[in-house]
Write a protein that holds these residues in place. Structure first.
Motif, PDB file in Angstrom:
ATOM      1  N   ASP A   1      54.349  16.710  -6.547  1.00 48.25           N
ATOM      2  CA  ASP A   1      53.462  17.767  -6.364  1.00 48.25           C
ATOM      3  C   ASP A   1      52.163  17.044  -5.609  1.00 48.25           C
ATOM      4  N   ILE A   2      52.121  17.573  -4.330  1.00 49.59           N
ATOM      5  CA  ILE A   2      50.958  16.861  -3.692  1.00 49.59           C
ATOM      6  C   ILE A   2      49.878  17.978  -3.114  1.00 49.59           C
ATOM      7  N   ASN A   3      48.632  17.556  -3.406  1.00 48.76           N
ATOM      8  CA  ASN A   3      47.622  18.219  -3.198  1.00 48.76           C
ATOM      9  C   ASN A   3      46.739  17.884  -2.090  1.00 48.76           C
ATOM     10  N   CYS A   4      45.987  18.822  -1.503  1.00 48.44           N
ATOM     11  CA  CYS A   4      44.739  18.442  -0.346  1.00 48.44           C
ATOM     12  C   CYS A   4      43.715  17.751  -1.114  1.00 48.44           C
ATOM     13  N   ALA A   5      42.854  17.166  -0.254  1.00 41.31           N
ATOM     14  CA  ALA A   5      41.755  16.429  -0.921  1.00 41.31           C
ATOM     15  C   ALA A   5      40.590  16.901  -0.047  1.00 41.31           C
ATOM     16  N   GLY A   6      39.423  16.544  -0.236  1.00 41.27           N
ATOM     17  CA  GLY A   6      38.291  16.626   0.451  1.00 41.27           C
ATOM     18  C   GLY A   6      37.743  18.120   0.164  1.00 41.27           C
ATOM     19  N   ARG A   7      37.388  18.981   1.116  1.00 42.21           N
ATOM     20  CA  ARG A   7      36.828  20.231   0.984  1.00 42.21           C
ATOM     21  C   ARG A   7      37.950  21.339   0.467  1.00 42.21           C
ATOM     22  N   LEU A   8      39.132  21.102   0.866  1.00 41.80           N
ATOM     23  CA  LEU A   8      40.155  22.079   0.515  1.00 41.80           C
ATOM     24  C   LEU A   8      40.594  21.794  -1.047  1.00 41.80           C
ATOM     25  N   GLY A   9      40.821  20.772  -1.493  1.00 36.58           N
ATOM     26  CA  GLY A   9      41.385  20.548  -2.690  1.00 36.58           C
ATOM     27  C   GLY A   9      40.726  19.363  -3.599  1.00 36.58           C
ATOM     28  N   TYR A  10      41.145  19.269  -4.746  1.00 34.53           N
ATOM     29  CA  TYR A  10      40.675  18.264  -5.626  1.00 34.53           C
ATOM     30  C   TYR A  10      41.532  17.115  -6.050  1.00 34.53           C
ATOM     31  N   GLY A  11      42.746  17.036  -4.997  1.00 35.66           N
ATOM     32  CA  GLY A  11      43.498  15.631  -5.109  1.00 35.66           C
ATOM     33  C   GLY A  11      44.205  15.734  -6.357  1.00 35.66           C
ATOM     34  N   ARG A  12      44.394  14.366  -7.030  1.00 40.64           N
ATOM     35  CA  ARG A  12      44.944  14.313  -8.307  1.00 40.64           C
ATOM     36  C   ARG A  12      46.739  14.522  -8.142  1.00 40.64           C
ATOM     37  N   SER A  13      47.332  14.313  -7.025  1.00 43.18           N
ATOM     38  CA  SER A  13      48.604  14.587  -6.816  1.00 43.18           C
ATOM     39  C   SER A  13      49.417  13.752  -7.903  1.00 43.18           C
ATOM     40  N   ILE A  14      50.497  14.320  -8.170  1.00 47.12           N
ATOM     41  CA  ILE A  14      51.433  13.711  -9.078  1.00 47.12           C
ATOM     42  C   ILE A  14      53.011  13.590  -8.625  1.00 47.12           C
TER      43      ILE A  14
ATOM     44  N   GLU B   1      57.982  11.357 -17.052  1.00 51.86           N
ATOM     45  CA  GLU B   1      57.155  10.306 -16.860  1.00 51.86           C
ATOM     46  C   GLU B   1      56.324  10.248 -15.719  1.00 51.86           C
ATOM     47  N   VAL B   2      55.046   9.661 -15.657  1.00 48.07           N
ATOM     48  CA  VAL B   2      54.290   9.602 -14.426  1.00 48.07           C
ATOM     49  C   VAL B   2      54.732   8.461 -13.587  1.00 48.07           C
ATOM     50  N   ILE B   3      55.364   8.799 -12.418  1.00 49.83           N
ATOM     51  CA  ILE B   3      55.741   7.620 -11.309  1.00 49.83           C
ATOM     52  C   ILE B   3      54.162   7.309 -10.761  1.00 49.83           C
ATOM     53  N   HIS B   4      53.387   8.192 -10.324  1.00 50.38           N
ATOM     54  CA  HIS B   4      52.061   7.953  -9.797  1.00 50.38           C
ATOM     55  C   HIS B   4      51.336   9.250  -9.887  1.00 50.38           C
ATOM     56  N   GLN B   5      50.123   9.059 -10.323  1.00 47.35           N
ATOM     57  CA  GLN B   5      48.894  10.125 -10.408  1.00 47.35           C
ATOM     58  C   GLN B   5      47.933   9.569  -9.572  1.00 47.35           C
ATOM     59  N   ALA B   6      47.400  10.337  -8.630  1.00 43.99           N
ATOM     60  CA  ALA B   6      46.594   9.940  -7.340  1.00 43.99           C
ATOM     61  C   ALA B   6      44.884  10.409  -7.979  1.00 43.99           C
ATOM     62  N   GLY B   7      44.093   9.767  -7.369  1.00 43.33           N
ATOM     63  CA  GLY B   7      42.543  10.252  -7.882  1.00 43.33           C
ATOM     64  C   GLY B   7      42.306  11.323  -6.953  1.00 43.33           C
ATOM     65  N   PRO B   8      40.996  11.770  -7.120  1.00 47.49           N
ATOM     66  CA  PRO B   8      40.767  13.024  -6.158  1.00 47.49           C
ATOM     67  C   PRO B   8      40.342  12.709  -4.798  1.00 47.49           C
ATOM     68  N   GLY B   9      40.440  11.524  -4.189  1.00 48.21           N
ATOM     69  CA  GLY B   9      40.223  11.431  -2.760  1.00 48.21           C
ATOM     70  C   GLY B   9      41.396  11.156  -1.944  1.00 48.21           C
ATOM     71  N   ARG B  10      41.237  10.790  -0.625  1.00 45.50           N
ATOM     72  CA  ARG B  10      42.406  10.612   0.340  1.00 45.50           C
ATOM     73  C   ARG B  10      43.394   9.460  -0.298  1.00 45.50           C
ATOM     74  N   GLU B  11      44.577   9.712  -0.192  1.00 45.10           N
ATOM     75  CA  GLU B  11      45.501   8.686  -0.599  1.00 45.10           C
ATOM     76  C   GLU B  11      46.933   9.097  -0.290  1.00 45.10           C
TER      77      GLU B  11
END
Length: 283
Positions: free
Chosen positions: A192-205, A212-222
């Motif tokens: 599940d890949i989200n946008c960041a910046g003005r479009l989205g809140y990030g936190r892709s997973i 189980e969580v393989i990786h969960q991103a923060g709110p910014g570019r990643e």
């Protein structure tokens, strides 16, 4: 061992034409992580959530993505963009192979109504195979709130769900739980890949077949490169995650018939819920 390297690109994008910026990021990704085999981006990252910027497919944006896929030799899921087709607008994700060929186009089945107005729902599930690897399915953002979408693709053999998302609302926590639940209930990877910046809140997973969580991103570019293990998915489906539940086999062998939702959808209770409209909107 059957492993496949995928990278989610959670980019800080603005509304407008981001096609060239995305193509640049794909080239940088290939240079930095030459072992990656597929790149996936957030929903509507190419132009933002503006149906007035819809294009036909084939069209110039899709052609640009096909060209960079061919240049870099990557499988490409370039988020989604609004597509015009037969006087309707769809939220569409193209699937592009390393030769720059369009393998499939998935049209979002559940537009985010009542907010994603004027967007028609797609009616066909999309799965595709990569030779020597396994089977992938595609869904978009709000689709995952309807568990039948992931279950249908799992029953068709999908071992990974590729899921571009565009979320800039307070329900992102719920979506993270839903992504993990879809992965666990269907014993597959959910990307599940989200946008960041003005479009989205990030936190892709990226969630694995036990939820189980393989990786969960923060709110910014990643940039999120991950190696998916298809043998692991198959073992989980055969034996259960950590030797526990075998959900797909239990679904197959259960006595409850769930093939036809028609009578449920026509229930008096569902009718009583009223029209699908924005809160506060007049009848």
């Amino acid at each position: 061992m059957t492993k496949f390297a995928i990278a989610g690109l959670q980019l800080e994008l603005n509304a407008g034409d981001n096609v060239e910026a995305i193509c640049h990021e794909i080239r940088v990704l290939k240079t930095r992580f030459p072992w990656v085999q597929m790149a996936i981006f957030g929903e509507l990252g190419a132009f933002g959530p503006n149906p007035r910027l819809a294009q036909e497919m084939p069209g110039p944006a899709e052609a640009a993505f096909a060209a960079v896929a061919r240049e870099t030799g990557l499988w490409l899921i370039p988020g989604s963009l609004y597509e015009t087709l037969n006087d309707a607008v769809y939220n569409t994700t193209p699937v592009i192979n390393p030769r720059g060929e369009i393998v499939a186009r998935y049209r979002k089945m559940f537009p985010f109504l009542p907010y994603e107005k004027g967007v028609a729902p797609g009616t066909e599930f999309v799965t595709f195979d990569i030779d020597g690897v396994g089977r992938f399915g595609v869904s978009i953002c709000y689709d995952m709130h309807f568990p039948e979408t992931t279950r249908a693709m799992a029953c068709a053999g999908a071992e990974v769900i590729l899921h571009p998302t565009l979320t800039n609302t307070i329900d992102r926590d719920a979506e993270l739980a839903i992504a993990r639940a879809n992965a666990a209930m269907n014993q597959l990877y959910f990307v599940d890949i989200n946008c960041a910046g003005r479009l989205g809140y990030g936190r892709s997973i990226i969630a694995g077949p036990g939820g189980e969580v393989i990786h969960q991103a923060g709110p910014g570019r990643e940039i999120i490169p991950a190696e998916l293990d298809f043998d692991y998915v198959r073992r989980v489906r055969e034996r259960g995650w950590q030797g526990l539940g075998q959900q797909l086999k239990s679904f197959r062998d259960g006595a409850l018939a769930l093939e036809d939702y028609g009578s449920y959808k026509d229930s008096e209770f569902l009718k009583s819920l009223g029209a699908l409209k924005t809160p506060g909107e007049e009848e």
